[in-house]
Scaffold this motif. Structure first.
Motif, PDB file in Angstrom:
ATOM      1  N   SER A   1      16.224  30.109 -16.988  1.00 37.17           N
ATOM      2  CA  SER A   1      15.063  30.960 -16.710  1.00 37.17           C
ATOM      3  C   SER A   1      15.453  32.241 -15.995  1.00 37.17           C
ATOM      4  O   SER A   1      14.747  33.255 -16.085  1.00 37.17           O
ATOM      5  CB  SER A   1      14.042  30.189 -15.859  1.00 37.17           C
ATOM      6  OG  SER A   1      13.452  29.147 -16.600  1.00 37.17           O
ATOM      7  N   TYR A   2      16.564  32.205 -15.280  1.00 30.02           N
ATOM      8  CA  TYR A   2      16.971  33.390 -14.533  1.00 30.02           C
ATOM      9  C   TYR A   2      17.570  34.469 -15.428  1.00 30.02           C
ATOM     10  O   TYR A   2      17.900  35.555 -14.946  1.00 30.02           O
ATOM     11  CB  TYR A   2      17.948  33.000 -13.425  1.00 30.02           C
ATOM     12  CG  TYR A   2      17.268  32.217 -12.327  1.00 30.02           C
ATOM     13  CD1 TYR A   2      16.754  32.856 -11.215  1.00 30.02           C
ATOM     14  CD2 TYR A   2      17.111  30.837 -12.429  1.00 30.02           C
ATOM     15  CE1 TYR A   2      16.102  32.140 -10.212  1.00 30.02           C
ATOM     16  CE2 TYR A   2      16.468  30.109 -11.438  1.00 30.02           C
ATOM     17  CZ  TYR A   2      15.962  30.768 -10.334  1.00 30.02           C
ATOM     18  OH  TYR A   2      15.314  30.053  -9.364  1.00 30.02           O
TER      19      TYR A   2
ATOM     20  N   GLU B   1      10.435  27.500 -10.452  1.00 24.16           N
ATOM     21  CA  GLU B   1      11.806  27.053 -10.232  1.00 24.16           C
ATOM     22  C   GLU B   1      12.082  26.679  -8.774  1.00 24.16           C
ATOM     23  O   GLU B   1      12.617  25.610  -8.485  1.00 24.16           O
ATOM     24  CB  GLU B   1      12.787  28.149 -10.676  1.00 24.16           C
ATOM     25  CG  GLU B   1      13.115  28.129 -12.158  1.00 24.16           C
ATOM     26  CD  GLU B   1      11.960  28.585 -13.029  1.00 24.16           C
ATOM     27  OE1 GLU B   1      11.772  28.033 -14.134  1.00 24.16           O
ATOM     28  OE2 GLU B   1      11.229  29.504 -12.600  1.00 24.16           O
TER      29      GLU B   1
ATOM     30  N   HIS C   1      19.532  30.299  -5.686  1.00 25.00           N
ATOM     31  CA  HIS C   1      18.104  30.127  -5.426  1.00 25.00           C
ATOM     32  C   HIS C   1      17.705  28.653  -5.509  1.00 25.00           C
ATOM     33  O   HIS C   1      17.034  28.114  -4.605  1.00 25.00           O
ATOM     34  CB  HIS C   1      17.317  30.948  -6.444  1.00 25.00           C
ATOM     35  CG  HIS C   1      15.872  31.147  -6.096  1.00 25.00           C
ATOM     36  ND1 HIS C   1      14.889  31.240  -7.049  1.00 25.00           N
ATOM     37  CD2 HIS C   1      15.233  31.273  -4.903  1.00 25.00           C
ATOM     38  CE1 HIS C   1      13.714  31.420  -6.467  1.00 25.00           C
ATOM     39  NE2 HIS C   1      13.894  31.446  -5.160  1.00 25.00           N
TER      40      HIS C   1
ATOM     41  N   GLY D   1      20.416  32.633  -9.687  1.00 23.70           N
ATOM     42  CA  GLY D   1      19.514  31.519  -9.932  1.00 23.70           C
ATOM     43  C   GLY D   1      20.019  30.225  -9.323  1.00 23.70           C
ATOM     44  O   GLY D   1      19.242  29.459  -8.728  1.00 23.70           O
TER      45      GLY D   1
ATOM     46  N   ARG E   1       6.811  33.847 -10.826  1.00 28.78           N
ATOM     47  CA  ARG E   1       7.102  32.646 -11.617  1.00 28.78           C
ATOM     48  C   ARG E   1       8.376  31.958 -11.135  1.00 28.78           C
ATOM     49  O   ARG E   1       8.431  30.727 -11.030  1.00 28.78           O
ATOM     50  CB  ARG E   1       7.235  33.001 -13.095  1.00 28.78           C
ATOM     51  CG  ARG E   1       7.400  31.772 -13.978  1.00 28.78           C
ATOM     52  CD  ARG E   1       7.876  32.115 -15.374  1.00 28.78           C
ATOM     53  NE  ARG E   1       7.979  30.903 -16.186  1.00 28.78           N
ATOM     54  CZ  ARG E   1       8.973  30.031 -16.124  1.00 28.78           C
ATOM     55  NH1 ARG E   1       9.969  30.228 -15.262  1.00 28.78           N
ATOM     56  NH2 ARG E   1       8.991  28.959 -16.903  1.00 28.78           N
ATOM     57  N   LEU E   2       9.405  32.736 -10.845  1.00 26.86           N
ATOM     58  CA  LEU E   2      10.656  32.138 -10.382  1.00 26.86           C
ATOM     59  C   LEU E   2      10.459  31.404  -9.052  1.00 26.86           C
ATOM     60  O   LEU E   2      11.127  30.395  -8.805  1.00 26.86           O
ATOM     61  CB  LEU E   2      11.731  33.219 -10.218  1.00 26.86           C
ATOM     62  CG  LEU E   2      12.271  33.828 -11.521  1.00 26.86           C
ATOM     63  CD1 LEU E   2      13.269  34.943 -11.216  1.00 26.86           C
ATOM     64  CD2 LEU E   2      12.923  32.766 -12.400  1.00 26.86           C
ATOM     65  N   GLN E   3       9.535  31.899  -8.226  1.00 30.94           N
ATOM     66  CA  GLN E   3       9.272  31.204  -6.959  1.00 30.94           C
ATOM     67  C   GLN E   3       8.432  29.953  -7.202  1.00 30.94           C
ATOM     68  O   GLN E   3       8.753  28.871  -6.693  1.00 30.94           O
ATOM     69  CB  GLN E   3       8.542  32.132  -5.971  1.00 30.94           C
ATOM     70  CG  GLN E   3       9.135  33.510  -5.805  1.00 30.94           C
ATOM     71  CD  GLN E   3      10.591  33.518  -5.425  1.00 30.94           C
ATOM     72  OE1 GLN E   3      11.039  32.685  -4.648  1.00 30.94           O
ATOM     73  NE2 GLN E   3      11.361  34.450  -5.983  1.00 30.94           N
TER      74      GLN E   3
ATOM     75  N   ASP F   1      15.856  25.452 -15.870  1.00 26.35           N
ATOM     76  CA  ASP F   1      15.598  26.299 -14.706  1.00 26.35           C
ATOM     77  C   ASP F   1      16.657  27.388 -14.564  1.00 26.35           C
ATOM     78  O   ASP F   1      16.341  28.552 -14.284  1.00 26.35           O
ATOM     79  CB  ASP F   1      15.564  25.446 -13.435  1.00 26.35           C
ATOM     80  CG  ASP F   1      14.316  24.576 -13.359  1.00 26.35           C
ATOM     81  OD1 ASP F   1      13.369  24.834 -14.125  1.00 26.35           O
ATOM     82  OD2 ASP F   1      14.306  23.624 -12.553  1.00 26.35           O
TER      83      ASP F   1
ATOM     84  N   HIS G   1       6.945  37.882 -13.123  1.00 23.95           N
ATOM     85  CA  HIS G   1       8.096  36.998 -13.319  1.00 23.95           C
ATOM     86  C   HIS G   1       8.800  36.651 -12.006  1.00 23.95           C
ATOM     87  O   HIS G   1       9.409  35.582 -11.897  1.00 23.95           O
ATOM     88  CB  HIS G   1       9.066  37.631 -14.319  1.00 23.95           C
ATOM     89  CG  HIS G   1       8.533  37.629 -15.722  1.00 23.95           C
ATOM     90  ND1 HIS G   1       8.485  36.491 -16.490  1.00 23.95           N
ATOM     91  CD2 HIS G   1       7.999  38.619 -16.481  1.00 23.95           C
ATOM     92  CE1 HIS G   1       7.964  36.774 -17.673  1.00 23.95           C
ATOM     93  NE2 HIS G   1       7.656  38.058 -17.694  1.00 23.95           N
ATOM     94  N   THR G   2       8.718  37.535 -11.023  1.00 28.33           N
ATOM     95  CA  THR G   2       9.247  37.169  -9.710  1.00 28.33           C
ATOM     96  C   THR G   2       8.427  36.034  -9.113  1.00 28.33           C
ATOM     97  O   THR G   2       8.976  35.081  -8.545  1.00 28.33           O
ATOM     98  CB  THR G   2       9.233  38.386  -8.761  1.00 28.33           C
ATOM     99  OG1 THR G   2       9.997  39.449  -9.343  1.00 28.33           O
ATOM    100  CG2 THR G   2       9.838  38.026  -7.416  1.00 28.33           C
TER     101      THR G   2
ATOM    102  N   PHE H   1      15.004  39.596  -6.286  1.00 30.05           N
ATOM    103  CA  PHE H   1      14.694  39.409  -7.702  1.00 30.05           C
ATOM    104  C   PHE H   1      13.806  40.522  -8.242  1.00 30.05           C
ATOM    105  O   PHE H   1      13.989  40.985  -9.366  1.00 30.05           O
ATOM    106  CB  PHE H   1      14.025  38.052  -7.927  1.00 30.05           C
ATOM    107  CG  PHE H   1      14.954  36.878  -7.723  1.00 30.05           C
ATOM    108  CD1 PHE H   1      16.320  37.052  -7.706  1.00 30.05           C
ATOM    109  CD2 PHE H   1      14.457  35.603  -7.529  1.00 30.05           C
ATOM    110  CE1 PHE H   1      17.186  35.988  -7.508  1.00 30.05           C
ATOM    111  CE2 PHE H   1      15.308  34.525  -7.342  1.00 30.05           C
ATOM    112  CZ  PHE H   1      16.675  34.718  -7.324  1.00 30.05           C
TER     113      PHE H   1
END
Length: 685
Positions: free
Chosen positions: A583-584, A648, A476, A473, A643-645, A580, A640-641, A376
């Protein structure tokens, strides 16, 4: 983790603590309650800790004084150098010199205090000089009477004073006479001379008879007269010279004291050791106060990594003749957590630690998360040139500064691996400092050269990139849900595995598959192949079964109505899944932002033409513009990487709440102490 209890001779307790502090493998915990019942007790070390803290603060202050008057030269990358290594032999050599270090620290503090006193005296002298300025034309002392008049005028007194407005001698006398006329009796005679007149202050010198001083001053005060803040028995000019000489003398003395302090600049490392030494002793005595002791023995409990137990027990039993009790980790116990991961996953352990440490019953998400993290990050930065800058910068730093702190080393390794991912995706998308290759070749060589993407250019096909962002996403999120399923099955919680995982796989997965039969979605995604009707119907049925399963099985307690209500509320979380997945889209947004901004700076640089001046200006714009772009979008990709972890991915399976393994260690700021068992001394207080 193994729970270990150490029993030893009371006379060796400090030596044992010092050894454990250097080894950094024992996380100290509260001892077994049975020990208290067997006559063990604790001692108070608060007074000793207070003294150590005082000595530590003294060293800190002495170091600050050296830094002020003899600054230590530090480079741009000094933070990467890490703490200085110190062998056990050198450590004990420093320890032997502690009394001398303390004396030096006191000398530095004493001289600094003297400088402060003299600087305060200079400030006072300058304040006096400022107050003297309006009186410098006065040729007699400001405090003057018959005893200081050298016998010339024995019946008169001179008074210095001020009015808070600008007045002439005539105006003052007029107001004085008016004030005297309001009272009965004879008006005392006075002589007034204006020494200095300013818009907000008039300084005057007046003379009256000895017997009229009190009456005159009463009348004058009624019209705004007051004594000055300063008054001396010297003539103002003489007083000015005295103050200036005093300032010069004080400044000379300060310079001498500063030179004496600078002579101590070679003791800077000693002051650093002094700080670290008393920090260590404070920590050791804090643990000492927590020990359970009897007349001749002590007990210390804690957790040790299983692989460290043999070496630890052998050393303690051989050198300190202690008795060791090892207890395996029990099922109900919540020991501290120490992360163990493959080499490529270790750099992102700090990311997991920032969120929360896993509990004993949870899977460590670091390894799985690291794969997505690198992918990501690279997708969001997605420029081969920028990735090369990251790889070279981190690689050179890692090679040059081999003694850097472990946390910093892991961070640089993480960014190095993220840089490799950035290079990969930059090559896939054909981005090398944006379109720098094309712009430079066409502007300065009149022949455009371009490097085609291995895959496609997101700038020219953003919808395709958006679809792949959603695909990444979904993978993930489903991975997170799969981990949750694994954890439920491991705990044999089959009901939760079905309702919280399998049903959501069916609902979300079936819904996504069904979209490939919807014309509007296929048109938006530019997909020509359409899912057959029979396959779409199967997907819809699977999704429906998943939704029904969520409604019926999410809540397994209470009446039917309550369970259905909770199930319907849980089904509402489908909107959360949609949020979610959407978000990607930030993978597309940040990737496009990086490329577009890079392209803009390239175009700006090429506007100056292909001459020498144009080349120089292009280089300036290129360097400044791309440096700004790297800084801004590097931060954006990192945030933001994460945040995704955190938001989400972890929300699907990870709760955290474990206690991090924090061994009793030498928590120092300046030195990294190296331990050599053969050189351990056991006689330190």
């Amino acid at each position: 983790m193994c729970h270990i209890t150490i029993y030893g001779n009371k006379k060796d307790r400090k030596a044992v603590l010092e050894y454990l502090q250097r080894q950094q493998i024992l996380d100290i915990s509260q001892p077994n309650p049975n020990e208290v019942e067997q006559g063990f007790s604790q001692i108070s070390t608060g007074e000793a800790q207070s003294e150590f803290l005082r000595q530590r603060n003294q060293g800190e202050r002495a170091l600050a004084i050296l830094q002020k008057y003899a600054p230590e030269s530090t480079g741009l990358f000094s933070s990467l150098k890490g703490r200085k290594p110190l062998s056990t032999q050198l450590y004990y050599q420093f320890v032997d010199d502690i009394p001398e270090m303390q004396h030096i620290a006191q000398e530095l503090i004493s001289r600094s205090d003297e400088i402060t006193e003299k600087q305060n005296a200079i400030v006072h002298c300058k304040s006096v000089l400022e107050e003297l300025q309006p009186w410098l034309t006065l040729d007699v002392p400001m405090e003057w009477d018959s005893t200081t008049g050298n016998g010339r005028v024995k019946s008169c007194v001179g008074i210095a004073g001020v009015f808070t407005e600008q007045l002439s001698e005539t105006e003052i006398l007029s107001r004085y006479d008016a004030a005297a006329n309001t009272q009965d009796g004879e008006t005392p005679a006075i002589s007034i001379e204006v020494i200095d007149a300013q818009p907000q202050q008039t300084c005057v010198w007046l003379v009256c008879r000895n017997e009229d001083v009190a009456h005159c001053e009463t009348l004058l005060r009624s019209i705004g007269f007051s004594r000055p803040k300063i008054a001396f028995s010297h003539i103002p000019k003489e007083m000015q010279q005295i103050q200036e000489k005093q300032i010069a003398q004080l400044e000379q003395e300060i310079q001498e004291l500063e030179k004496e302090i600078i002579l101590y600049r070679g003791t800077r490392n000693a002051m650093k050791f002094l700080i670290d030494y008393f920090d260590m002793r404070t920590d050791k005595y804090q643990v000492l106060s927590e020990l359970h002791q009897r007349n001749h023995i002590f007990a210390l409990s804690g957790y040790v990594p299983e692989e460290s137990v043999p070496d630890l027990t052998a050393q303690l039993e051989h050198v300190y003749h202690t008795a060791i009790e090892i207890e395996p980790e029990s099922a109900m116990e919540e020991p501290p957590i120490l992360l163990r991961n493959p080499v490529l996953a270790q750099p992102v352990e700090g990311i997991v630690r920032t969120f929360a440490m896993p509990r004993k019953s949870e899977i460590d998400p670091t390894t799985i998360m690291s794969i997505f993290y690198y992918i990501f990050f690279g997708l969001m930065f997605s420029d081969a040139g920028y990735g090369l800058v990251m790889v070279l910068s981190c690689g050179i730093a890692l090679r040059k500064f081999r003694n850097m702190e472990e946390s910093m080393r892991k961070s640089l390794k993480m960014f190095l691996l993220c840089g490799i991912s950035t290079m990969f995706w930059g090559i896939m998308f054909g981005s090398y400092f944006g379109d720098a290759v094309s712009v430079i070749s066409s502007t300065f060589f009149n022949h455009e050269i371009s490097i085609p993407p291995v895959w496609f250019e997101p700038v020219n096909n953003p919808m395709k990139m958006l679809m792949f962002s959603f695909l990444f996403g979904i993978i993930h999120l489903f991975t997170g849900l799969g981990i949750s399923l694994y954890q439920y099955l491991k705990r044999k919680d089959y009901a939760s595995a079905f309702s919280d995982c399998i049903c959501w796989f069916m609902l979300v997965g079936g819904g996504i598959v069904y979209l490939f039969h919807v014309d509007m979605f296929l048109e938006m995604a530019s997909i020509s192949a359409k899912l057959p009707t029979w396959a779409a119907n199967i997907a819809a049925v699977i999704a429906g079964i998943g939704a029904l399963g969520i409604v019926l099985t999410t809540s397994r307690f209470g009446g039917i109505g309550k369970r259905l209500a909770k199930g319907l509320y849980s089904l509402y979380n489908i909107t959360g899944w949609l949020s979610d997945i959407l978000s990607y889209s930030r993978l597309l947004a940040l990737g496009l932002a990086t490329g577009v901004i890079a392209t803009v700076f390239n175009k700006m640089g090429s506007m100056f033409g292909d001459g020498v001046v144009g080349a120089i200006l292009f280089i300036l714009v290129f360097l400044i513009g791309h440096a700004l772009n790297i800084g801004v979008n590097l931060l954006g990709a990192y945030v933001h990487t994460n945040r995704l972890q955190f938001v989400e991915f972890f929300s699907k399976f990870y709760e955290g709440g474990g206690r991090e393994f924090k061994p009793f260690a030498a928590n120092t700021r300046y030195y990294k102490f190296q331990h050599e068992p053969s050189e351990v001394r056991t006689n330190e207080n």
